[in-house]
Scaffold this active site. Sequence first.
Site, PDB file in Angstrom:
ATOM      1  N   HIS A 332      57.649 -30.003  17.401  1.00  0.00           N
ATOM      2  CA  HIS A 332      58.254 -30.593  18.601  1.00  0.00           C
ATOM      3  C   HIS A 332      58.981 -31.901  18.293  1.00  0.00           C
ATOM      4  O   HIS A 332      59.765 -32.375  19.124  1.00  0.00           O
ATOM      5  CB  HIS A 332      57.193 -30.847  19.670  1.00  0.00           C
ATOM      6  CG  HIS A 332      56.634 -29.608  20.288  1.00  0.00           C
ATOM      7  ND1 HIS A 332      57.429 -28.625  20.839  1.00  0.00           N
ATOM      8  CD2 HIS A 332      55.353 -29.178  20.447  1.00  0.00           C
ATOM      9  CE1 HIS A 332      56.661 -27.648  21.307  1.00  0.00           C
ATOM     10  NE2 HIS A 332      55.398 -27.960  21.072  1.00  0.00           N
ATOM     11  N   ASP A 368      54.514 -20.243  16.775  1.00  0.00           N
ATOM     12  CA  ASP A 368      53.742 -21.034  17.726  1.00  0.00           C
ATOM     13  C   ASP A 368      54.113 -20.600  19.145  1.00  0.00           C
ATOM     14  O   ASP A 368      55.257 -20.247  19.418  1.00  0.00           O
ATOM     15  CB  ASP A 368      54.057 -22.516  17.540  1.00  0.00           C
ATOM     16  CG  ASP A 368      53.120 -23.427  18.316  1.00  0.00           C
ATOM     17  OD1 ASP A 368      52.236 -24.029  17.695  1.00  0.00           O
ATOM     18  OD2 ASP A 368      53.272 -23.531  19.546  1.00  0.00           O
ATOM     19  N   HIS A 370      54.549 -22.245  21.706  1.00  0.00           N
ATOM     20  CA  HIS A 370      55.536 -23.154  22.297  1.00  0.00           C
ATOM     21  C   HIS A 370      56.785 -23.178  21.423  1.00  0.00           C
ATOM     22  O   HIS A 370      56.698 -23.130  20.192  1.00  0.00           O
ATOM     23  CB  HIS A 370      54.974 -24.566  22.425  1.00  0.00           C
ATOM     24  CG  HIS A 370      53.710 -24.649  23.224  1.00  0.00           C
ATOM     25  ND1 HIS A 370      52.456 -24.657  22.638  1.00  0.00           N
ATOM     26  CD2 HIS A 370      53.505 -24.726  24.558  1.00  0.00           C
ATOM     27  CE1 HIS A 370      51.538 -24.744  23.587  1.00  0.00           C
ATOM     28  NE2 HIS A 370      52.141 -24.772  24.752  1.00  0.00           N
ATOM     29  N   ASP A 459      48.218 -20.975  18.551  1.00  0.00           N
ATOM     30  CA  ASP A 459      47.922 -21.048  19.979  1.00  0.00           C
ATOM     31  C   ASP A 459      48.393 -19.816  20.738  1.00  0.00           C
ATOM     32  O   ASP A 459      48.181 -19.722  21.948  1.00  0.00           O
ATOM     33  CB  ASP A 459      48.509 -22.317  20.600  1.00  0.00           C
ATOM     34  CG  ASP A 459      49.915 -22.613  20.113  1.00  0.00           C
ATOM     35  OD1 ASP A 459      50.476 -21.788  19.379  1.00  0.00           O
ATOM     36  OD2 ASP A 459      50.446 -23.682  20.464  1.00  0.00           O
TER      37      ASP A 459
END
Length: 607
Positions: A332, A368, A370, A459
Amino acid sequence: MLLVDKCHINSEHKMVSDTLQINHHLTNGEAENNLHKQSEKALCQPLNGSLGEVSSLGFGANRTHTDEESVDISEVTTRDSAATSNSNSHLDVIPKTGKRQNDMTLEDIYNKEYNFDDDDDDSDWDPLEKNIEVLKWFCVNCTMVNFDDVVHCDVCGEHRESGILRHGFHASPFLPEQSLDPNGSELIESSKGSRSQNVAPNNSTVVGFDERMLLHAEVEMKSHPHPERPDRLRAIAASLDTAGIFPGRCYPILAREITREELLMIHSPENIEAVELTSRMLASYFTPDTYANEHSARAARLAAGLCADLASTIFSGRAKNGFALVRPPGHHAGVKQAMGFCLHNNAAIAASAAQAAGAKKVLIVDWDVHHGNGTQEIFDQSKSVLYVSLHRHEGGKFYPGTGAADEVGTMGAEGYCVNIPWSRRGVGDKDYIYAFQHIVIPIASEFAPDFTIISAGFDAARGDPLGCCDVTPAGFAQMTEMLTALSGGKLLVILEGGYNLRSISSSATAVIKVLLGESPACNLDDIVPSKSGLRTIFEVLKIQTKYWPALESTFSKLQLRWGIYAFQDTGKQVKRRRKAVVPVWWRWGRKRLFYRVLSKQLQFKVK
């Protein structure tokens, strides 16, 4: 950036007692229901953060201090299991003394029956003087809150005294901690010795790890432990140690801190200085969910340095492949900002190191849950790095909101960014592997990378409280196996997210076993994806076919096989509604006029 003046904290899974005052809400049972709702609301809710830089210093007066003892910062990364077991408190109910039944007079009995006893006078009763202590504990596996009267977590089922931090996913989730191997050594302790100086053979799998990354932790716990916590590395390390994989079958690499010059290849001076500034603060925040303490800057430099050295070691042929067991995560973190638990972008730094070692084309596959908005931003205009991301998107409603299928790159690099945005939660092995078969591998094969990097966030694994998807360790292993066929097997796996300790440790172990040469037990024949997953794949293929000719035949075959299946449910729903609203027998009865009118109206609306 927020500076916490005083450090009053709990260890991450220490039992916390909240004092609830007696009032009419408690008698109605609403207080207990509210606590349950809070724990349920926390499940499957992503922690959203906004972009931002370090702001002016201020005292954390708005943070609630629920602790009664002040501890040193070094205690942030330690667990006090004894405190958990000894923190149970019991309320002693002292009955009001009175006369025995045989000694009572008629007046006494009358007063007792109708509550006329002078001792029951409550004229001076103050409800605020009496308190009820509600005890709760936080699950070591998923961090969810539980009441003291339960032994297993209401969310994940983990035992409150689970041994997952000692034995990883090999420990039973239903029993308290038990010693599986009393003579075994722990990875965290053994990583401090001469083992770090070993030289790995050319055909080996190397692992990057340093215990100093465990010092990066949230100083003051909020409503519950932060999901990006040191226990993530502890659980994976314990799993590898118990299985004899590392130390054992894998070799270590000596840790070092990344240099400023190397960071400037990816990040702006603002990002570097903002992260470095946190080393002079007890506690600070880049965004509401991205914390830092005085050890975070060094942990971020160690993580980036390990990823850079692993990439250059693997590409130069001094090792076959590797796994970066690092934190804080990185995908991120963009050019300027730190966000989403991430400070420096480890995957981007590894790609830069591989290019410095001679790699001309680098592939980054990010699974991931996200979207890796930072990695996409860094390489958005690059044709030497192909970025492929599979993530929950849901029309931009899932954090961080970026990563739509039509985000393909800019400034002449269109097609070098491939986003596969899932439209719902619960996506599992079949959708991921089907996307790998028909999008990821065909594009990657045409790109022909010299080096491959996996941003391995776990995740999306089954049981993760933030991702809420359904990928199994076998699914992650199969995706890793498919990527080993690229770039001559030069593959680096970098840990990103993943917040269920049992899921993340079992998935990471399965991936490392593939790196060691073991074949995953997964049947790839006749994989049938979900309808929503198939629609996403069709959407991506329709967009990416413009840039990758290898997808044209795949797209045509899928349309012939699945086209009707993927989009047939909309028509069926309309037909069901039409039959339910306008019964067929109206067509021949007295209501045939209504039938014609309503049928035409419905057909008009459908059109």
